[in-house]
Enzyme design. Structure first.
Site, PDB file in Angstrom:
ATOM      1  N   HIS A 124       0.820  -1.211   0.000  1.00 43.94           N
ATOM      2  CA  HIS A 124       0.000   0.000   0.000  1.00 43.94           C
ATOM      3  C   HIS A 124       0.858   1.267   0.000  1.00 43.94           C
ATOM      4  O   HIS A 124       0.619   2.200  -0.763  1.00 43.94           O
ATOM      5  CB  HIS A 124      -0.929  -0.056   1.227  1.00 43.94           C
ATOM      6  CG  HIS A 124      -1.884   1.092   1.318  1.00 43.94           C
ATOM      7  ND1 HIS A 124      -2.570   1.387   2.476  1.00 43.94           N
ATOM      8  CD2 HIS A 124      -2.261   2.021   0.425  1.00 43.94           C
ATOM      9  CE1 HIS A 124      -3.333   2.441   2.274  1.00 43.94           C
ATOM     10  NE2 HIS A 124      -3.168   2.848   1.035  1.00 43.94           N
ATOM     11  N   GLU A 127       2.314   1.640  -3.351  1.00 45.75           N
ATOM     12  CA  GLU A 127       1.305   2.139  -4.303  1.00 45.75           C
ATOM     13  C   GLU A 127       1.242   3.676  -4.235  1.00 45.75           C
ATOM     14  O   GLU A 127       1.169   4.359  -5.259  1.00 45.75           O
ATOM     15  CB  GLU A 127      -0.061   1.520  -3.976  1.00 45.75           C
ATOM     16  CG  GLU A 127      -1.242   2.070  -4.754  1.00 45.75           C
ATOM     17  CD  GLU A 127      -2.404   2.457  -3.836  1.00 45.75           C
ATOM     18  OE1 GLU A 127      -2.737   3.654  -3.792  1.00 45.75           O
ATOM     19  OE2 GLU A 127      -2.962   1.566  -3.159  1.00 45.75           O
ATOM     20  N   HIS A 128       1.287   4.207  -3.032  1.00 51.91           N
ATOM     21  CA  HIS A 128       1.286   5.676  -2.892  1.00 51.91           C
ATOM     22  C   HIS A 128       2.591   6.276  -3.424  1.00 51.91           C
ATOM     23  O   HIS A 128       2.592   7.289  -4.108  1.00 51.91           O
ATOM     24  CB  HIS A 128       1.172   6.056  -1.414  1.00 51.91           C
ATOM     25  CG  HIS A 128      -0.236   6.052  -0.912  1.00 51.91           C
ATOM     26  ND1 HIS A 128      -0.843   7.167  -0.401  1.00 51.91           N
ATOM     27  CD2 HIS A 128      -1.161   5.057  -0.824  1.00 51.91           C
ATOM     28  CE1 HIS A 128      -2.075   6.878  -0.015  1.00 51.91           C
ATOM     29  NE2 HIS A 128      -2.285   5.595  -0.251  1.00 51.91           N
ATOM     30  N   GLU A 225      -4.540   7.245   6.882  1.00 50.31           N
ATOM     31  CA  GLU A 225      -5.600   6.597   6.110  1.00 50.31           C
ATOM     32  C   GLU A 225      -6.029   5.297   6.798  1.00 50.31           C
ATOM     33  O   GLU A 225      -7.214   4.994   6.907  1.00 50.31           O
ATOM     34  CB  GLU A 225      -5.072   6.294   4.699  1.00 50.31           C
ATOM     35  CG  GLU A 225      -6.115   5.646   3.796  1.00 50.31           C
ATOM     36  CD  GLU A 225      -5.513   5.110   2.494  1.00 50.31           C
ATOM     37  OE1 GLU A 225      -4.417   5.542   2.108  1.00 50.31           O
ATOM     38  OE2 GLU A 225      -6.155   4.239   1.887  1.00 50.31           O
TER      39      GLU A 225
HETATM   40 ZN   LIG Z   1      -3.982   4.641   0.331  1.00 47.59          ZN
END
Ligand SMILES: [Zn+2]
Length: 1014
Positions: A124, A127-128, A225
């Protein structure tokens, strides 16, 4: 686990899903404009499907090489009207799947198999991070900078349990090439700067960066998040089920990252992970649409793949889960939902069972059917045994068959249960499946479920994203994605098996649900101290981290904070990013023709498509004449009257008849302001459904039966439906809090918005809980009955239909008959007057770790000449002012400014750690616009226009062709004018608007915060 999805939907197009559940969020729904007009002969429908070519005659041939890719498999897919062409890059082995479809919208996605190795959220965070700048495009936060330089109707990045995908879609070819450049460079050659890792992942930093005496806290976009995500009980319960039912391999970890584990992730691990998992050999590229394939292949080969060798990717394969010899149990704690029932009633419980391997396509398909048979309708065994006895607030959102990983599983969960009923759950579960295996399923019930799935499938076939979503998990595990699109074959095979063996599904129940010891039951109990305990654990973690740091390095925390701040504020050369030019967006996209006719004096809109197979029906009953007490119950009425059968057929029979012929009837309460003058609003009941063209007569017949003979007399059932309705309310507050905050602040500006909030905002939840407590079920029943008797008249009605070509005459006949049977009502009032309210603010005290805030003022309605320019200005303020400060500096996940069709201008923040600061930022918009006027240049203005065009040129799916113009009353000419108005906005005009609307605080504004008091 689509991490960015919610966020980006709010950038692109607000959460339509929520909108449809919560009748009246419409101020945010109108971002996409749908055309409507008297027939325009010059407008052509852009889709010309189907597109099936004999393999022999197709331009790409198996065995040939195209731009370094070997074409391995070419097949027509009739169900989807497309040609499938599978290619493999010769050098790296990268698979490239091309779906050649005669569709103006083109979707491209690059996907990697990304296994979580622990719960630090590596996939994750990566991905960012890859979207933070790359070798060719070294621009901080390139993804978000790009959002305003494109007309893409879909741009996203998502982390799943074992894959990461980077999809986008656009109807503009120049844009398509631009985005390919950005996406491919991002994933294959990301900058992966250490400073970006600290910003996106996690870091220790002083609360106030400029004050070395302030507390040290953990910051980071993914960290925040995930705190938000973990505080959503439904999501975390679902993740826990996955982690526990597949405990042997990768799925025991949280791929998105557990907040308590994220701070264990190191930068070096992340860089190494990228090297291994984002290798082209571990990538799968998806491309669907009509743009030139060879151009794409040539670019990918030349710029990227030809620079790599092939590697063995067996390291990323996931082995099947070892089967358990006996069932297991688990128990977890959760946050107390402030909008839910009392703490004793907020437990959740679920049982999951491991099913087949995802690679077994037919079995996976059949298990989905079995799951629907078992749970969904009033005739389903689980519905009868678990929902009807009123022991809970209904199923958990994710109850059903879950083909999300290598091993698929099935789970049934209940929400809002007492501990006493939790204890009964397992026995109830076992009894239900035992009974189902012994008694089997009624053939009418099976037929209705299978028909309904067929209809649903046909509808999905037209959704361009569905092809990717339907395939991604199977593809990730090297399954046969081409055969997986042969829907008709799978249905035919199943029907044959059912014909040959009437006990087919009983046997499946026995195999998968009775003789299956890989079974897990999880209980989730709320505790009042959950949030406090989370904060204590976080403080402990910070202390541990600080202890690891030597005294001389301690000072570096302060210095790093300042360095990061400077890094974020440093000017960037975003001109190196590709951008469309004005010529690329000059022409509007053609829209389907819409005919306006009158059937028995009922205004009716009809649109047709060459290849649909489905007819969509929308009926809007004007309910503006209802008393305020009746109006307040309209959302409840919408939710129950379709579920209780009719005076001719009880709800079980009626449900089976209906499911066999058409989709569920969905009803919503809608508050709609006039788009022309903004001075009046209407309250309406929108009824939506659809059916196969061949079943249209039945659809009208069943709708008629429902509207004329609905009945709410069965108080037992009514009580159950009301309980489940209230349990569902408020479930979305955490995931879409910005919409609730905007509704809350809008409610303080006009009476129409106040009504919306009362019908679907946080106020509605409070109102309903109180109403149910204070009224007997008999009184509620009588009120609902009386509402129904005041609504369904033909003089209140407008209709919109989208159907196939050549179907028109039958449809008109059926529709006319339907209309003629509806009664004429006493004349009700057409609309109500809008009045503005005095400025005020509101705080909804909800115990959540992160907050949401919004500020709203009244500007101008949609048809006013300033509206388009204000919409452009909203995008400009978002990109240049709100995102850099509220997202990048304050640390909220999202922020923005926008004007709705209702004329209300909104500022909002999403998952915000400092709402009071953000509110100050909203208040200082004018000062910023003055001080930074040099930032408002031609390029910034053009980018803001593109951002508005993304919404104006939104591709419409068949079910929505008439819907928005029908609902909001805009038409094709109006929208065309609006579009050219967007393109013609000038900088001097923008300056005038700033003076006119932002210099002095509006006389009518509202502010709203959703979150904890502190
Ligand atoms: Zn995210």
């Amino acid at each position: 686990m689509l991490r960015r999805l919610n966020y980006l939907k709010s950038v692109q197009r607000p959460l339509i899903k929520v909108l449809h559940i919560n009748s009246a969020l419409h101020s945010t729904s109108i971002e996409s404009v749908v055309s409507s007009a008297k027939v325009k002969p010059d407008i052509k429908v852009h889709r010309d499907m189907p597109y099936i070519i004999d393999g022999q005659n197709y331009k790409y041939k198996e065995g040939r090489v195209y731009q370094g890719f070997l074409c391995e498999r070419v097949e027509p897919i009739t169900d989807y009207g497309l040609m499938s062409c599978t290619l493999r890059h010769i050098g790296t082995g990268t698979e490239f799947w091309y779906l050649d479809r005669n569709d103006i919208n083109n979707l491209f996605s690059i996907n990697f198999r990304t296994n979580p190795l622990d719960s630090t959220g590596i996939p994750h965070v990566l991905e960012h991070l890859v979207l933070c700048g790359s070798q060719n495009l070294p621009v901080r936060d390139v993804f978000f900078k790009m959002v305003s330089r494109t007309v893409a109707n879909f741009m996203n990045a998502m982390t799943g349990p074992d894959y990461t995908m980077f999809p986008f879609a656009t109807m503009n070819e120049a844009d398509f090439r631009n985005l390919q450049k950005v996406y491919l460079d991002a994933v294959f050659r990301p900058s992966l700067l250490h400073l970006d890792f600290l910003l996106e992942g996690w870091r220790l930093e002083h609360q106030d960066v400029h004050n070395r005496n302030s507390d040290i806290v953990i910051k980071g976009i993914v960290y925040n998040e995930m705190i938000g995500s973990y505080s959503d009980n439904s999501t975390s319960f679902k993740h826990t089920m996955l982690n526990h039912i597949l405990p042997s391999h990768i799925y025991r970890h949280s791929t998105a990252g557990n907040p308590s584990e994220i701070p264990k992730l190191s930068y070096e691990e992340l860089v190494n992970y990228h090297r291994q998992y984002y290798h082209p050999s571990n990538a799968r590229i998806f491309c669907c649409g009509s743009f030139d394939l060879e151009k794409t292949l040539e670019f990918i080969d030349r710029e990227y793949l030809s620079h790599y060798d092939r590697i063995d990717t067996s390291f990323s394969r996931t082995p099947p889960e070892d089967r358990w010899s006996e069932p297991r149990q688990a128990c977890i704690q959760s946050r107390l939902n402030p909008m839910g029932p009392g703490i004793d009633h907020q437990n959740q419980v679920a049982t999951g069972l491991l099913m087949c391997d995802i690679l077994d396509i037919q079995e996976t398909f059949e298990l989905k059917v079995l799951s629907e048979l078992l749970i969904r309708s009033p005739n389903s065994p689980f519905y009868k045994s678990m929902i009807e006895p009123k022991i809970s607030g209904g199923y958990t959102e994710w109850t059903g068959y879950l083909p999300d990983c290598k091993d698929t599983y099935f789970a049934v969960g209940l929400q809002d249960v007492t501990m006493k009923n939790v204890e009964l759950f397992e026995e109830l579960f076992d009894n239900t499946v035992y009974k189902a295996s012994k008694e089997g399923f009624d053939s009418l019930h099976i037929e209705s479920v299978v028909s309904n799935l067929e209809l649903d499938n046909l509808k999905q076939q037209r959704d361009y994203k569905n092809l990717l979503y339907k395939s991604i998990v199977l593809w990730n595990h090297e399954g046969d994605v081409v055969s997986n699109l042969r829907d008709s074959e799978m249905f035919a095979k199943l029907r044959n098996k059912l014909k040959e063996n009437p006990n087919y599904f009983n046997e499946k129940v026995e195999k998968y649900l009775i003789n299956n010891t890989h079974k897990l039951t999880i209980t989730m109990q709320p505790t009042e101290s959950y949030e406090i305990e989370r904060q204590i654990a976080e403080s402990k973690l910070i202390l541990e981290k600080l202890e690891e740091i030597s005294d001389d390095k301690f000072e570096q925390i302060y210095e790093k904070g300042l360095e990061l701040e400077a890094f974020q504020k440093a000017p960037q050369d975003i001109e190196i990013l590709p951008c469309l030019s004005i010529n690329d967006v000059q022409n509007p996209f053609p829209r389907p023709q819409i005919m306006d006719i009158s059937l028995q004096d009922v205004p009716t809109m009809i649109s047709q498509e060459p290849f649909a197979g489905i007819t969509y029906l929308n009926c809007m009953f004007n309910t503006s004449g209802l008393s305020i007490n009746d109006a307040m119950l309209l959302p409840l009425f919408c939710n129950v009257f379709t579920e209780m059968g009719t005076s001719k057929h009880d709800y079980r029979q009626f449900n089976d008849f209906l499911q066999a012929k058409m989709a569920r009837v969905e009803c919503l309460a809608k508050v709609v302001e006039s788009v022309t003058d903004g001075k009046t609003y209407r309250l309406g009941l929108l009824m939506k459904t659809y059916a196969l063209d061949k079943n249209v007569s039945d659809m009208f017949g069943l709708c008629e039966e429902l509207l004329l003979n609905f009945q709410v007399a069965d108080t037992e059932r009514l009580e159950m439906l009301i309980k489940n309705y209230i349990s569902k309310l408020g479930n979305n507050v955490i995931s879409t809090g910005h919409l609730y905050a905007m509704m809350g602040s809008s409610a303080l500006v006009t009476n129409a918005s106040r009504l919306k909030s009362l019908l679907s905002g946080v106020d509605h939840v409070d109102y309903m809980k109180k109403y149910v407590k204070e009224n007997s079920i008999e009184a509620i029943r009588d009120s609902l009955k009386s509402i129904g008797s005041k609504v369904f008249g033909r003089n209140n009605l407008r209709i919109a239909i989208n159907t196939s070509e050549n179907n028109l005459s039958t449809i008109v006949e059926d529709c006319e008959r339907f209309v003629s049977h509806l009664p004429t009502m006493d004349q009700t009032s057409d609309s109500n007057e809008i009045f503005l309210l005095e400025p005020s603010s509101r705080h909804y005290d909800l115990s959540m770790p992160l907050s949401f805030c919004a500020k709203t003022f009244f500007a101008v309605p949609y048809a006013h000449k300033d509206h388009a320019a204000l919409r452009v200005l909203g995008k400009l303020i978002t990109a240049k002012y709100l995102l850099p400060i509220i997202r990048e500096q304050i640390g909220a996940y999202d922020a923005g400014a926008r004007i709705g069709f209702d004329g209300l201008f909104n500022f909002f923040s999403f998952r915000d750690p400092h709402v009071t600061k953000s509110m100050e930022v909203f208040d200082k918009t004018y000062e910023w616009l003055q001080a930074e006027s040099h930032q408002l240049d031609e390029q910034a203005l053009f980018e803001a226009k593109l951002a508005v065009l993304q919404l104006v040129d939104w591709p419409i799916c068949p079910s929505e062709i008439t819907l928005e113009s029908f609902t909001f009353g805009s038409n094709y000419d109006m929208n065309l004018k609006y579009r050219s108005r967007v393109l013609s906005v000038t900088l001097p005009e923008v300056q005038n608007l700033i003076e006119k609307y932002f210099k002095n605080e509006s006389k009518h504004f509202g502010k709203c915060i959703l979150g904890p008091v502190s």
